[in-house]
Structures are given as C-alpha cells and as structure tokens.
Scaffold this motif. Structure first.
Motif, PDB file in Angstrom:
ATOM      1  N   ILE A 282       1.568   6.710  -6.868  1.00 38.77           N
ATOM      2  CA  ILE A 282       0.496   7.600  -7.323  1.00 38.77           C
ATOM      3  C   ILE A 282       0.850   9.056  -7.045  1.00 38.77           C
ATOM      4  O   ILE A 282       0.703   9.928  -7.895  1.00 38.77           O
TER       5      ILE A 282
ATOM      6  N   LEU B 214       0.832  -1.194   0.000  1.00 37.03           N
ATOM      7  CA  LEU B 214       0.000   0.000   0.000  1.00 37.03           C
ATOM      8  C   LEU B 214       0.871   1.249   0.000  1.00 37.03           C
ATOM      9  O   LEU B 214       0.597   2.211  -0.721  1.00 37.03           O
TER      10      LEU B 214
ATOM     11  N   GLY C 163      -2.661   6.958   9.209  1.00 32.20           N
ATOM     12  CA  GLY C 163      -2.743   5.707   8.469  1.00 32.20           C
ATOM     13  C   GLY C 163      -2.170   5.762   7.080  1.00 32.20           C
ATOM     14  O   GLY C 163      -2.141   4.771   6.382  1.00 32.20           O
ATOM     15  N   VAL C 164      -1.699   6.936   6.661  1.00 36.87           N
ATOM     16  CA  VAL C 164      -1.154   7.021   5.315  1.00 36.87           C
ATOM     17  C   VAL C 164       0.353   6.843   5.376  1.00 36.87           C
ATOM     18  O   VAL C 164       1.029   7.523   6.126  1.00 36.87           O
ATOM     19  N   GLU C 165       0.860   5.920   4.607  1.00 40.42           N
ATOM     20  CA  GLU C 165       2.308   5.749   4.562  1.00 40.42           C
ATOM     21  C   GLU C 165       2.760   5.847   3.127  1.00 40.42           C
ATOM     22  O   GLU C 165       2.077   5.404   2.213  1.00 40.42           O
TER      23      GLU C 165
ATOM     24  N   PRO D  90       9.045   5.549   1.737  1.00 38.38           N
ATOM     25  CA  PRO D  90      10.093   5.970   2.669  1.00 38.38           C
ATOM     26  C   PRO D  90       9.631   6.021   4.123  1.00 38.38           C
ATOM     27  O   PRO D  90      10.369   5.589   5.008  1.00 38.38           O
TER      28      PRO D  90
ATOM     29  N   TRP E 121       2.318   1.767  -3.368  1.00 32.32           N
ATOM     30  CA  TRP E 121       1.281   2.264  -4.266  1.00 32.32           C
ATOM     31  C   TRP E 121       1.054   3.752  -4.048  1.00 32.32           C
ATOM     32  O   TRP E 121       0.994   4.540  -4.996  1.00 32.32           O
ATOM     33  N   ASN E 122       0.922   4.150  -2.770  1.00 25.12           N
ATOM     34  CA  ASN E 122       0.747   5.571  -2.454  1.00 25.12           C
ATOM     35  C   ASN E 122       1.885   6.403  -3.024  1.00 25.12           C
ATOM     36  O   ASN E 122       1.669   7.439  -3.649  1.00 25.12           O
TER      37      ASN E 122
END
Lengths: 280, 343, 305
Positions: free
Chosen positions: A74, A67, A220-222, A225, A70-71
């Motif tokens: 994008i 995830l 919750g956003v990683e 890095p 992917w983040n």
C-alpha cells in the motif's frame, strides 16, 4: 600487416562477465536451494520439501509477514503514485519552462533525496518529526517515502521528456489547445513509457527501503523489509529463505514487465519518428 | 485515468485497514520472549488485538522511548535497572491500588523490589542470569572464570561474541576486576576502560539478538548470553556449557511496566493480570526457559526446566549481582567507554 | 541545446508561465520534509546533549569537539586529537574505496563485454544483471552472509574439494564488508559504464588498430579516456552510498568494522544517546558527500563546452 584482432574482443572479459553474474546469483541461488531443504538445520540437507513455503503462508509468523507485505504494498503504491504525479509536473516545469533564475538550484533540490546519504535522511526525518510532534505511524512512513521517490521518478520522466521535440506541443497550441489539453492529449501519451518507468522505479525503491522506514515507523507497524530484518537478526531460518525466493521470483516478474513496457515505448517512439520523417 | 483508479482503490484499501477498530494493545517487548500461542490465547480470551514491536537491549528501549515512541506503546518489558531509570525519566504510569486483581499472585520475595518500591509501576515477568557459554567441542578447559571473556586462552581468541548491552557488559567487567559497580574512583574507571579495550581485540562481534544463532552455527566458540537463551541454543544443537564464574555473574529481573500516556491503559492492565495467571506465566517460562516470579507455576512447568544446568548455579560459583544504576557523572563516563568500545 | 531525433528543439518554454505551479509541489515536499529536517539537524549538532538522549537548547561546540578532540575518559584531560572517530571516517572511506575498486575491476570488463554483444543478447545480459538487484538489499546482504560464514556452503565446498583444511575466516572482517558493499552496488557501476560504451564509436578503436596500435594500448589510451564520464559516474554511484552504508557493516562486519552509518545509528537507537554528536557526525558525512558531488558537477560542466 593488417590488424588481426577484433577491437571489440578482449581476452578474459567474457570470463569476468560470467564471474560477475556468478557472484551476483550464487548467494541467491544457495538461498533458493536451501529453501527446499526439509531439515530445520541450515547446514544439513534433509531432502526436498515445500514445507517452508507452506509456513510462509500459513505458519505461526505468517500473519505478521502478511500484514507487513500488505503495508509495504500500500505504501509503495501510494508513494509511487504521488511521487510520479509530482515528478511529472516538475519535469515539465524544468524542461519546458524555459530558462529561469534558480533553475540549477531547483534541479539540486529535486535530486536532494538521492544525494543525501540514507542514514542522514533517516535521522534528520526522525528528529524533525519528533520536533513537530508528528505522530509516527504508517503516515510518517508514507511521507518519508514520497520524498525520496520523487527524484527516482523524476529521472526517467525528464530523460524521456528531453527526447521529445517541442514542436508537438507548439503545434497543439497553434491549434488553440490550452496547456492542460496539450499535456493530456499530446505530451502524456508520448511521455507514457517514461512515466511508467518512473512509477515502477519509485515503486521498487519504496518497497525496498529499510533504513529510513526503520527509523520513522510507528509502534507495531512493520513493512516487509523491517519485518525480515527483525527475523533475520535472530538467525537465518528456512522460512525466511522461502520468503526470499518468492521475492526473487516477484522481482523477475517486475523486471520482465518493465522491459516489455520499455520495449513498447521504444516501438512507439520509432513509429512517431518515422511518421515525422515522412512529413519532412 | 489509470492513476486515479489506483489512488482511489489504495485509499479505500488503506482505510479498511485503519477502520479495523476494536480493542487494541500495543506491546514493546524483547525479541523472542513471548510465545505467539500465548498472544493468540490472550486475543481469543479478551478480544483485544495485540501488536508487538521488539528491541534487543534495555538501552535501545530507552533510546526509542526518548526518540518519540512514548505514547505509542502501552507496555514495555525493561530489566530491573531500566525500570528505575525509566521511572526517573518520568516515563512510567502508576498502577493504582486494586487496579490489578492478580497482584497477590506475585511471589512474596518479588512483591517489593528495590527498583520499584511497592510495585507501583511493574510486575515481574521473568528472572534469570547473564553469563557466557563455551562450545565444548572447541575448548575443554575450565570455563568458570570471567577470564574466558576478558583474557581468553589462545584457542578462543577471536571467537567470542559479547552482548550488545552496556549495563551487563560493564557489570561483568567490574566483577572481573573486583571493583564496585558505578565506582567513582578514577583509577578504577581507567582500569575498566583499558580492560575493555584490550579484551575487545579478542572479540569477534557484538550482538544480542544473534547471541543464540552464532553459538548454534559455530560462528563463535564463546558467547555472552542469558541462561534461558543458552539452553535454547543447546536444544538447537550447540554443544555448549553455561558458565558460573568464580568472580560472579549478573542476575536480572525483567518486568512488565505500564508506560505513561498509554493509548490503551485499560487493556494494558488486563494484559498484566493475564500474565500474572500461573498458567500463562508458566507458558512464558516454558518458552523462554528462565524463571517466573509468580506463585503456583510449578505444576505447569516442564520438568526438564527444574534440573537444567542453566537454572542451577554450581556450588562455589561467585555471587549473582544486579546491574547497578549509576549517577549521571559516572554514567557519562560509562557512555564514553561504551562508545569507544563499540567503534 | 538538446535536440530530438528529428532535429528539433526539446528544451523550450511552452509551459513557462505555469512553471511555478508545476514545480511548487516538489519544492514544497522536498523542501519541508528533507531540506528543513537537515537544517534542523545542523542546528542540533550545535546544541547540548540531554542525559540519556534528546537535546537541550543551549548552543555549544561540544559535539564537534568530541569528534575531533580526545579529552580523556573524564573530559578534563588536555585535548589530544581524537583518533577514534577520525579513524572511523577513514575506515569508511577506505571500505568505500575498496568496494569501488572491486566494482570497477569486475564491472568495467562486464560492461564492455555486454556493450559489444549483438543487440538481442545485450538486453538479455542487462536483464540478467539487474534482476538480483531488484531483490531486497537486506535479503541480498543476508544471503551473502549465509554464503560466507564459517559453517556456510562456500567453506563447505572448499573443504570438500580439499582446497583448504579449516574454514576461511571471511565473516566479521573488513573483507566481508567490502564484499557486501561490492555486492550491493555492482549494478550502479556497470550500468553507467555500459551507457557510455553504447555511445562510444568503435571506429576510433578500429582506426587506432589500423595504425598498428596494440590492443591494450587502444583500451587505455583511447577508449577509457573517451568514456571517462561514465566510469566516474559509476564510481560515484558506488562510493557515495558505500560511505554511509549501514546494513553491510552491521550484518557482515561484527565488532571490528564500525562505520559511519553504524556510529550515527548508535547515537539514536543504541546505547550512546548522544543526539548532537550523531547530528554532527551526520553533517560531516553529508559535507563529505556534497564535496564529492560538487566536484563531480563542476567537472561535468567543464567537459560540456
């Protein structure tokens, strides 16, 4: 007495250059070697194995890293795209806009993100976002990334544009092309390699960023890095080493790509200039 | 145009990510404190998707919430004194009577806590102690004194890691000097400051999340550490012994709290009930190797836990004390001391 | 005026009428999301700190005062100079200088070597040099840490070879941090010097050697002065990021090597919770960087007559 040496040769420089490469690569190579280590311990060698690579993709933590990757991807794509568009417009404005008051101030503003130390940018952005109640999340990361990608895109693009003669556009305009058409059919193709360089550079910078992202990311956003940082602080586990090796191979790929594109640009430019010489 | 297609497909892909609606839970937790399998079990039992961010000290939890993260998380897991501080800052939501169906699972001794009367905001998670561990390969002498950290013998100088946790370090230092925590007395505070400054010359590093790794890898020979984390280090091969100093040591209880403005309040309460199930509390305990505050866990626990030295203080050890919450003026002095210590 | 390859003008006014529209997006984005936040931070540095983090909108010089003056533990001692923070800045300057010197010592010969290769080899060397750089900085710093720690491969090899008896205490030292910084920013030193060398006309060197000048004299008296702009650019590109660096000191430094980046970070994410102070430290760092850059810009414009 005639000179007996080559002015381009100095003793020891070759050695230092090799030392330089050695210093640059040895930590990465060590990591790569240990990523194949079968044993859980960092220091003891347990035989060759691919299990850590397997774990990167299928293990317990793989969901989180996937995830995060992917983040990162994008965000980097969008930030690089928007930054490149904005930077292209800005370079045309700066280099083909003639002299105007405040031109150097404008130049300073465009390059401001590179000049401000990252930690200062990170803190200032955090304060600002919380002051205007801008909710932290993926969008906050994206906005911050666009800001610092713009100058990185601007530099190669404007460097390229500076090497292109104005006569092409003037010729096009003489032929009644409006500015948009001039840009689209004349400038953009020739600026191509510069624009792509700018895009790639912004892309890498965004993918790579840690400090600013760490400050402005939402719950919750990683990104890759930040996820790696969290994992690494608790000890350098072998699956991190496998991940690092994969990233190293990925960058080799990207660098080769940018080299190939750069070379094509050079060939194109030489072709163009050869054509121009014929006209004279 | 190439760019257009890239932009459109990126937006499309991003929106797929966002459109992954469904029940969510946003957890702000200590690092390495809950097994992934338990989170997976929760997700499959309830269908709620859990995202977890981590912090490495009570103080950085507070800093993050203050810097704007309140309202993005549902639950956090502060230590005892931090629950009191967060409540004082108005950052905790109240759990109404009857909202938690498993509330009676809480062990009676923890049902009413001094830092959360009537358990209005929190439930117990794990409790344990903070002290330090010494590598027995490097040092064979008596380790049961706080001198090891604050006035170390020559073999250990320069080989000490201290937790990056203001509350616990200050408490341990106060125990070493034999002065009360949060003392207002200027001489005592000055003594505390000079103790810390002189001890620091023998410390190698500050770090909480690296506390286990530096002992395992041998980067340091003494590490201030939490008891369960220490037994994990022992399992990973460090030849260390956990100390119960004569002067005393720190005890703590970590608690799951309901944060104010939780975006998924209902799901948060479901999670709290989930953690209060003896089987699940046991899963956490087996992983983190501390103690649960829930009834009926014993039959699910691994037998080794009961006899581990890290869970059984030796006879003659000093008292275990909770970290005290200081009033503002003393806290500001503490903050000054800490910044001077860290820089 | 800049000229293109064929001799024509390249800075022109073909898009002059629409330049405002072209420049507006970048002005707005950077102005609103960076310049404005930095201004806000400037304001914050003059506000009162809120207990446990945040700011109260009351103007005060307390943050800067805390930076410069030591008023004792309780805030009411007579003011003395606060060396703690000044020493952090000095230490950061020294670390950055150390890293820059290391980069220069290794980077200059490397750049010279690459620039004097045959064309095809040049590209290969350059690629070899830049590939590691494109790996995430975090990973590179961490792998350096892994390499030099007490139980790491470097010490193991040295011990096996019998060169040393006990592991070299490399990790958690100032040297480790400088190594980390050097490792992070080396390409920034090599590339500008290389670019400058590319444009250097070696016939100068040859002319000097025809006049019996010794090798190293040529290097120091002729070559280096001519490519000085490249060297200075490289130094700045290493020095400035090193000043505010955070990762290398954090991961490689341990307790003793607190630098400006860590100090600022601690105010917002760590235990200290003093926002105005963090803002003040950031402003001071920013001013230092701006001074260096403005000085450089002035020197540049003087050179281009």
């Amino acid at each position: 007495m005639r000179k007996a040496f080559n002015v381009k040769h100095y003793n020891g420089f070759f050695f230092i250059a090799c030392l330089c490469l050695f210093i640059l690569y040895s930590p990465l190579l060590i990591v790569m070697i240990y990523s194949f280590n079968d044993s859980l311990s960092i220091t003891r060698w347990g035989g060759v194995s691919l299990r850590w690579y397997y774990e990167v993709f299928y293990g317990l933590e793989s969901e989180k890293f996937k995830l995060a990757a992917w983040n990162s991807l994008i965000i980097a794509l969008m930030a690089a795209t928007i930054a490149t568009i904005v930077a292209t417009a800005a370079s045309i404005g700066m280099i083909r806009g003639g002299q105007f008051r405040g031109k150097s101030a404008s130049f300073g503003l465009i390059l401001l993100p590179i000049m401000v130390p990252e930690i200062v940018t990170a803190v200032a952005t955090l304060i600002f976002f919380s002051a205007i109640s801008f909710k932290l999340g993926i969008l906050s990361i994206l906005v911050a990334h666009i800001v610092f990608c713009i100058p990185f895109a601007y530099l190669p693009i404007s460097a390229r544009l500076q090497g292109i003669e104005a006569s092409y556009e003037e010729a096009a305009q003489d032929l009644y092309a409006n500015r948009w058409k001039t840009f689209k059919h004349v400038l953009m193709p020739i600026m191509g390699p510069g624009i792509i360089s700018g895009f790639l550079l912004s892309f890498i910078i965004s993918l790579d960023d840690f400090i600013i992202t760490n400050f402005v990311k939402g719950a919750g956003v990683e990104t890759l890095p930040t996820a790696i940082f969290g994992a690494v602080k608790q000890g350098i586990k072998p699956n991190i080493m496998a991940l690092s090796t994969l990233l190293l191979l990925f960058s080799i790929f990207l660098v080769t790509l940018s080299y190939v594109i750069g070379k094509k640009g050079e060939d194109l430019k030489t072709k163009n200039n050869k054509g121009e010489k014929h006209e004279v | 145009m190439k760019f257009k297609t890239i932009v459109v497909s990126a937006i499309f892909a991003l929106s797929i990510n966002v459109a992954n609606a469904g029940e969510k839970l946003s957890l702000y937790h200590w690092f390495e404190y809950i097994p992934q399998e338990l989170l997976d079990k929760f997700e499959s039992e309830t269908g709620i998707d859990v995202t977890m961010d981590t912090y490495d000290s009570n103080e950085s939890l507070l800093a993050a919430l203050k810097a704007g993260k309140l309202g993005s998380y549902d639950l956090a897991v502060p230590g005892d004194y931090m629950v009191e501080i967060l409540a004082g800052e108005g950052m905790l939501d109240t759990i109404g009577d009857g909202e938690l169906k498993n509330k009676s699972n809480i062990e009676s001794q923890w049902l009413d806590a001094s830092f959360d009367r009537g358990r209005k905001h929190s439930i117990p998670y794990q409790w344990g102690s903070t002290s330090f561990s010494v590598n027995r390969d490097v040092y064979k002498g008596n380790i049961n004194t706080t001198d090891i950290i604050f006035n170390p013998p020559d073999e250990l100088k320069g080989k000490i890691n201290v937790l990056d946790s203001q509350g616990e370090v200050m408490a341990l230092a106060s125990l070493h000097l034999g002065i009360p925590q949060c003392s207002n007395d200027r001489d005592q505070l000055k003594a505390l400051d000079s103790l810390l400054q002189s001890a620091k010359t023998h410390w190698a590093s500050f770090g909480s999340d690296i506390a286990k790794d530096v002992l395992v890898s041998g980067d340091v020979a003494v590490g201030m550490i939490w008891n369960g984390f220490s037994s994990k280090a022992r399992e990973e091969g460090a030849n260390i012994e956990y100390s119960y100093p004569d002067q005393g040591y720190v005890v703590w209880m970590d608690n799951v709290v309901l944060l104010k403005d939780a975006p998924n309040r209902k799901n948060a309460l479901i999670f709290m009930d989930f953690i209060l199930e003896p089987e699940n509390a046991a899963a956490v305990t087996n992983y983190a190797q501390y103690n649960a505050g829930v009834k009926g866990v014993t039959k699910f626990l691994e037998p080794a836990l009961a006899v581990m030295p890290e869970n059984n203080p030796r006879d003659g050890a000093g008292a275990g004390v909770f970290v005290a919450v200081c009033e503002q003026s003393t806290q500001e002095v503490y903050d000054q001391m800490w910044t001077r210590l860290r820089s | 005026m800049a000229t293109g390859v064929g001799g024509g003008r390249t800075i022109s006014s073909t898009f002059s009428p629409v330049k405002i529209w072209l420049l507006l997006p970048s002005w707005l984005i950077i102005g609103f999301f960076l310049a404005l936040p930095v201004l806000l931070m400037l304001v914050y540095s003059f506000l009162t700190k809120e207990f446990r983090g945040g700011v109260i909108w009351e103007p005060t010089l307390a943050a800067y005062d805390q930076f410069i003056f030591d008023r004792g533990l309780f805030g009411d001692d007579p003011p003395q100079i606060e060396w703690k923070y000044i020493s952090i800045f000095i230490r950061s300057i020294l670390q950055a200088t150390g890293a820059t010197i290391l980069c220069l010592l290794i980077g200059f010969p490397t750049a010279f070597f690459i620039a004097t290769r045959v064309d095809n080899n040049k590209i290969i060397w350059l690629l070899l040099l830049t590939v590691p750089y494109w790996v995430n900085l975090l990973i590179r710093t961490v792998s350096m840490k892994f390499l030099i720690r007490d139980s790491g491969p470097l010490n193991e090899i040295l011990i096996t070879l019998g060169l040393i008896d006990t592991p070299l205490k490399l990790i958690n030292t100032n040297l480790a941090v400088q190594l980390g910084l050097f490792y992070s920013y080396l390409p920034f030193m090599v590339l500008p010097i290389y670019a400058a060398l590319e444009r250097y006309n070696f016939t100068f060197s040859e002319a000097a050697s025809d006049l019996y000048a010794p090798k190293w004299t040529i290097l120091f008296q002729i070559l280096i002065p001519i490519i000085k702009p490249g060297i200075i650019a490289g130094c700045i590109l290493v020095f400035v990021p090193s000043l505010g660096a955070f990762l290398a000191p954090d991961l490689l430094g341990g307790a003793k090597t607190f630098m400006i980046g860590s100090l600022i970070e601690d105010q917002f994410k760590g235990n200290a919770g003093n926002w105005p102070f963090g803002a003040a430290a950031s402003m001071i760092l920013l001013s230092m960087v701006m001074i260096v850059l403005i000085y450089y810009a002035r020197a540049q414009s003087k050179e281009q007559i």
